[in-house]
Design an enzyme around this catalytic site. Structure first.
Site, PDB file in Angstrom:
ATOM      1  N   TRP A   1       0.828  -1.214   0.000  1.00  0.00           N
ATOM      2  CA  TRP A   1       0.000   0.000   0.000  1.00  0.00           C
ATOM      3  C   TRP A   1       0.860   1.261   0.000  1.00  0.00           C
ATOM      4  O   TRP A   1       0.363   2.353  -0.222  1.00  0.00           O
ATOM      5  CB  TRP A   1      -0.909   0.000   1.232  1.00  0.00           C
ATOM      6  CG  TRP A   1      -0.180   0.252   2.542  1.00  0.00           C
ATOM      7  CD1 TRP A   1       0.972  -0.337   2.966  1.00  0.00           C
ATOM      8  CD2 TRP A   1      -0.547   1.175   3.571  1.00  0.00           C
ATOM      9  NE1 TRP A   1       1.340   0.133   4.210  1.00  0.00           N
ATOM     10  CE2 TRP A   1       0.427   1.065   4.603  1.00  0.00           C
ATOM     11  CE3 TRP A   1      -1.595   2.071   3.728  1.00  0.00           C
ATOM     12  CZ2 TRP A   1       0.372   1.823   5.780  1.00  0.00           C
ATOM     13  CZ3 TRP A   1      -1.645   2.829   4.908  1.00  0.00           C
ATOM     14  CH2 TRP A   1      -0.671   2.702   5.909  1.00  0.00           C
ATOM     15  N   ASP A   2       2.149   1.079   0.255  1.00  0.00           N
ATOM     16  CA  ASP A   2       3.091   2.201   0.238  1.00  0.00           C
ATOM     17  C   ASP A   2       2.882   3.044  -1.019  1.00  0.00           C
ATOM     18  O   ASP A   2       2.929   4.275  -0.987  1.00  0.00           O
ATOM     19  CB  ASP A   2       4.549   1.694   0.236  1.00  0.00           C
ATOM     20  CG  ASP A   2       4.874   0.784   1.408  1.00  0.00           C
ATOM     21  OD1 ASP A   2       3.983   0.030   1.839  1.00  0.00           O
ATOM     22  OD2 ASP A   2       6.026   0.806   1.881  1.00  0.00           O
TER      23      ASP A   2
ATOM     24  N   GLU B   1       0.883  -2.369  12.615  1.00  0.00           N
ATOM     25  CA  GLU B   1       1.116  -3.826  12.648  1.00  0.00           C
ATOM     26  C   GLU B   1       1.431  -4.364  14.040  1.00  0.00           C
ATOM     27  O   GLU B   1       1.736  -5.540  14.192  1.00  0.00           O
ATOM     28  CB  GLU B   1       2.224  -4.189  11.660  1.00  0.00           C
ATOM     29  CG  GLU B   1       1.809  -3.886  10.228  1.00  0.00           C
ATOM     30  CD  GLU B   1       2.833  -4.320   9.179  1.00  0.00           C
ATOM     31  OE1 GLU B   1       3.919  -4.762   9.559  1.00  0.00           O
ATOM     32  OE2 GLU B   1       2.511  -4.202   7.978  1.00  0.00           O
TER      33      GLU B   1
ATOM     34  N   LYS C   1       3.129   0.606  15.973  1.00  0.00           N
ATOM     35  CA  LYS C   1       4.328   0.613  15.132  1.00  0.00           C
ATOM     36  C   LYS C   1       4.363   1.900  14.289  1.00  0.00           C
ATOM     37  O   LYS C   1       5.408   2.420  13.956  1.00  0.00           O
ATOM     38  CB  LYS C   1       4.280  -0.612  14.225  1.00  0.00           C
ATOM     39  CG  LYS C   1       5.489  -0.813  13.334  1.00  0.00           C
ATOM     40  CD  LYS C   1       5.320  -2.085  12.513  1.00  0.00           C
ATOM     41  CE  LYS C   1       6.481  -2.295  11.563  1.00  0.00           C
ATOM     42  NZ  LYS C   1       6.230  -3.384  10.613  1.00  0.00           N
ATOM     43  N   GLN C   2       3.161   2.380  13.939  1.00  0.00           N
ATOM     44  CA  GLN C   2       3.102   3.497  12.995  1.00  0.00           C
ATOM     45  C   GLN C   2       1.763   4.213  13.097  1.00  0.00           C
ATOM     46  O   GLN C   2       0.837   3.718  13.732  1.00  0.00           O
ATOM     47  CB  GLN C   2       3.286   2.960  11.586  1.00  0.00           C
ATOM     48  CG  GLN C   2       2.202   1.982  11.160  1.00  0.00           C
ATOM     49  CD  GLN C   2       2.696   0.996  10.106  1.00  0.00           C
ATOM     50  OE1 GLN C   2       3.107  -0.104  10.438  1.00  0.00           O
ATOM     51  NE2 GLN C   2       2.660   1.414   8.852  1.00  0.00           N
TER      52      GLN C   2
HETATM   53  C1  BGC Z   1       5.074  -1.364   7.509  1.00  0.00           C
HETATM   54  C2  BGC Z   1       4.032  -1.461   6.424  1.00  0.00           C
HETATM   55  C3  BGC Z   1       4.694  -1.238   5.080  1.00  0.00           C
HETATM   56  C4  BGC Z   1       5.851  -2.196   4.895  1.00  0.00           C
HETATM   57  C5  BGC Z   1       6.612  -1.955   3.617  1.00  0.00           C
HETATM   58  C6  BGC Z   1       6.206  -2.326   7.231  1.00  0.00           C
HETATM   59  O1  BGC Z   1       7.203  -2.163   8.183  1.00  0.00           O
HETATM   60  O2  BGC Z   1       4.511  -1.644   8.771  1.00  0.00           O
HETATM   61  O3  BGC Z   1       3.040  -0.496   6.633  1.00  0.00           O
HETATM   62  O4  BGC Z   1       3.777  -1.409   4.069  1.00  0.00           O
HETATM   63  O5  BGC Z   1       6.757  -2.033   5.957  1.00  0.00           O
HETATM   64  O6  BGC Z   1       7.159  -0.691   3.584  1.00  0.00           O
END
Ligand code: BGC
Length: 750
Positions: free
Chosen positions: A354-355, A481, A591-592
């Site tokens: 989804w990035d 996550e 995490k984010q």
């Molecule tokens: C993140 C995801 C992201 C992926 C790839 C992961 O560490 O939690 O949101 O899509 O990295 O960049």
């Protein structure tokens, strides 16, 4: 202003060199070559010597400990296709290598105006012979198959023989590390060499990926000045070596130009033949002409995409670097996309996430809508696989995009923080709508966009259900996550709501224009489905906590224990490498950005007060262990007027790769974060928004800066925004006058 980045070169810090392989990689969206030293590192030193093609993959087994229904058992992985970067240099019989002699002075440069990297150094052999070396590399934007190395050597204090051995090696492997979940765990052979030979002075190696059967051909050719005294060639089973040696007097220069072209069977019927044709093109003009074309391409890129900042040079350089990497990473056709690490390394195995839609599309949609359209066209190409994926997960209708993929099938091995991230559907829908809002390209919506919107919307109806009069979505994972398989993740629900809204809206817009038929015929969309979309949109449940005045991340988040971030040892970050996932899931720890991201993207769904309260609440429990986080915190801080915070978060985002702050840049750049840096300025400081109601801006100047400036495209026009201490100036650079809401007041930019 020059777009330029320079680092020192010459110390025997091999970890730094590994990092520089990423930082100085050359890519053009089709191919990527890591910035390894031509001569290699001493044996035993860690290096990732890779060359990649966007969208080119092999299948690999994914072992699941228990054979549960529908779990992913095969993944795709980006393949290291060949080594064409090896050139060994000898001066008067002595090997020129970092570990042998002494680098007296040296630098590595990324020239982002010229589109080349340069390694320049003065070297002294153990016998005291000095040479000046300059190596330029380029992945051509004008001829996407082409990668070049121009290797110049000048003896400084002796007359003698300079010898190059140039290698074309087909037997290569991918990088693996069994202890890091962010790269491939197991060592595997992905390529089978089919032929290796030389024709008309061009070496060809044809290979196929062992499990996917995809074919790849690499070809190399050389031009040497001065004309040669001696040239020798060895053709082996999987490699071709060529030796050039020439006698030079002190002060004379030898130049070896090495041309590599890549061709693959995804894009061409016969990749050997394509490579031959591409090499013909590559050699048809002098290298200097390819350099000129590269510069012209980049002139255009910077004209449309630059973020010019006055007042913080270091930050400005980091911003330039990030934007340039986005251009290097983005596929120029719909066979590929943008991998989480671009084409710079093997982290996340070349997968697309989804990035692309939530972090990178916003850049391209404003600066190069054509590339943005390609990215959505890629999602359209894999829509059929997404339909199949939905069936695997038990859904009778609609499409579910895979969380991570190359060719369209799901690749996530751990579904709680992979396949369960259903928000990917809404993210892709969001980007499709953003493209439409920015361009007004209804034809593309009729051709491709609407089908994506209908199929993704359908899935929500199948995933969710009505409860107590509200539409709820259970057992999914939001962006964060560290919190998995939850009910009513706020981000997912508000995202799904937007997806449902736009499925109906696009249908109506197409109908008004008499263009609705194609997508309806292809999807069999029924009027009652459209009504059901509207109904679910209207009744979507968006969790809200009265007491705290915030949107809970999901139904259970606020009832969990709080993680004490302040007293967590620095060495324990990222937490995912130190704690069992189950342990993390029981805490309020992120995490984010998750709800905070929702508040940036869908800001109209809540009051400013709720957005502020939520920001302050989640800030305390967010680790930013993911690189996709600080940029979002910066943007929302800007929106809330927290200027200092916004600047600090922005700096963290901008410098992430150049300063290796996440300590894994060796595995590749973080493309999502790079898109986030762009958003930090344009959506954050400048407050740009693209909505159904139109285009709006609310710029402010960060205290440290004197000014900033950027351009963007909107519905075929191009507008320049300049912000300085006196205020904001909007200028129409191209196209028809545009209506803009500046601090909520309507203006027409003419
Ligand atoms: C993140 C995801 C992201 C992926 C790839 C992961 O560490 O939690 O949101 O899509 O990295 O960049």
């Amino acid at each position: 202003m020059k777009h330029y980045y320079e680092a020192s070169y010459g110390s025997r810090d091999y970890e730094e060199l590994l990092l520089q392989e990423t930082i100085f990689h050359n890519a053009n969206g089709y191919i990527g070559v890591r910035g390894c030293l031509e001569e290699g590192l001493p044996p035993g030193c860690d290096t990732i010597r890779g060359s990649y093609i966007n969208g080119f993959y092999d299948f690999a087994k994914m072992s699941q400990a228990e054979k549960l229904c529908g779990l992913v058992e095969e993944k795709q992985t980006m393949v290291n296709v060949a080594d064409t970067q090896t050139i060994l240099l000898k001066v008067d019989g002595e090997a020129c290598r970092l570990e042998e002699g002494e680098v007296l002075e040296g630098a590595r440069v990324l020239d982002m105006d010229k589109g080349i990297t340069l390694r320049r150094f003065r070297y002294e052999t153990p016998q005291g012979k000095q040479v000046q070396v300059e190596i330029r590399r380029m992945a051509s934007f004008a001829l996407l198959s082409l990668f070049t190395i121009e290797y110049r050597v000048k003896p400084l204090n002796f007359d003698g023989i300079v010898e190059f051995v140039s290698v074309h090696e087909g037997k290569v492997e991918n990088y693996s590390n069994p202890n890091d979940p962010r790269v491939a765990g197991e060592r595997m052979v992905h390529l089978r060499q089919e032929s290796c030979g030389v024709r008309d002075n061009v070496s060809y190696i044809v290979s196929s990926a062992v499990h996917s059967g995809l074919g790849v051909c690499t070809a190399t050719a050389h031009k040497m000045t001065p004309a040669l005294d001696q040239e020798q060639e060895w053709v082996e089973e999987t490699s071709v070596k060529k030796q050039f040696s020439v006698f030079l007097r002190a002060g004379q220069t030898a130049v070896l130009e090495k041309y590599t072209v890549f061709a693959d069977s995804i894009r061409s019927q016969n990749c050997w033949q394509t490579a031959e044709e591409e090499m013909g093109r590559a050699l048809s003009c002098p290298l200097s002409e390819w350099y000129e074309k590269q510069e012209a391409y980049l002139k255009d890129f910077w004209e449309n995409s630059a973020l010019e900042i006055a007042g913080d040079e270091e930050l400005s350089r980091a911003v330039d670097y990030n934007l340039y990497q986005l251009l290097q990473s983005v596929s120029k056709d719909a066979y590929g996309n943008i991998a989480a690490k671009g084409l710079s390394g093997e982290g996340y195995e070349g997968h697309y996430f989804w990035d692309t839609e939530m972090y990178i599309q916003p850049f391209f949609v404003l600066t190069n809508p054509k590339l943005s359209r390609n990215l959505i066209a890629y999602r359209y190409e894999i829509l059929e696989e997404a339909r199949k994926n939905a069936r695997i997960l038990g859904h009778k209708k609609g499409a579910l995009y895979p969380w991570r993929t190359i060719m369209g099938r799901e690749c996530s091995g751990y579904f709680p923080s992979g396949s369960a991230q259903y928000h990917i559907n809404g993210d892709i829908a969001y980007a499709t709508v953003a493209y439409y809002l920015a361009t007004g390209d209804l034809e593309f919506m009729a051709e491709k966009g609407a089908e994506i919107l209908y199929e993704t919307a359908r899935l929500w109806l199948d995933v969710g259900n009505y409860y107590n009069g509200t539409f709820q979505i259970h057992t999914v994972t939001g962006p964060d996550e560290y919190t998995c398989l939850v009910d009513n993740n706020y981000f997912t629900n508000v995202n799904a709501q937007y997806n449902l809204h736009w499925a109906v809206k696009i249908y109506r817009l197409l109908k008004e224009a008499g263009m609705e038929e194609k997508a309806v015929a292809r999807t069999g969309l029924l009027p009652e489905e459209l009504r059901a979309f509207e109904e679910a949109e209207t009744h979507m449940y968006l969790p809200y906590d009265e007491k705290l005045g915030i949107n809970p991340q999901d139904d259970s988040f606020l009832s969990k224990k709080m993680w004490d971030l302040e007293h967590t040892n620095k060495e324990e970050f990222p937490l995912l490498l130190h704690y069992h996932p189950m342990y993390l899931y029981r805490y309020q720890v992120c995490k984010q950005a998750d709800t905070v991201l929702a508040h940036f993207i869908f800001e109209d769904a809540q009051s400013m007060e709720t957005i502020r309260n939520s920001f302050l609440y989640y800030e305390k429990v967010t680790t930013h262990d993911s690189s996709l986080s600080t940029c979002i915190y910066s943007i929302v801080a800007s929106r809330l007027g927290m200027k200092e915070k916004a600047y600090e978060y922005f700096g963290d985002s901008a410098k992430l790769d150049l300063f290796n702050t996440h300590k894994n840049t060796k595995d590749g750049i973080h493309t999502a974060n790079m898109g986030g840096t762009y958003m930090g300025i344009v959506y954050g400081f400048a407050g740009l928004r693209l909505k159904e109601q139109g285009l709006s801006l609310a710029p402010y100047l960060p205290e440290k800066w004197e000014s900033y400036r950027f351009c963007f495209f909107y519905q075929g026009s191009q507008i320049q925004v300049e912000v300085d201490r006196e205020g904001t100036r909007l200028t129409l650079k191209k196209g028809a006058p545009v209506t803009v809401f500046l601090f909520e007041k309507e203006y027409i930019v003419t």
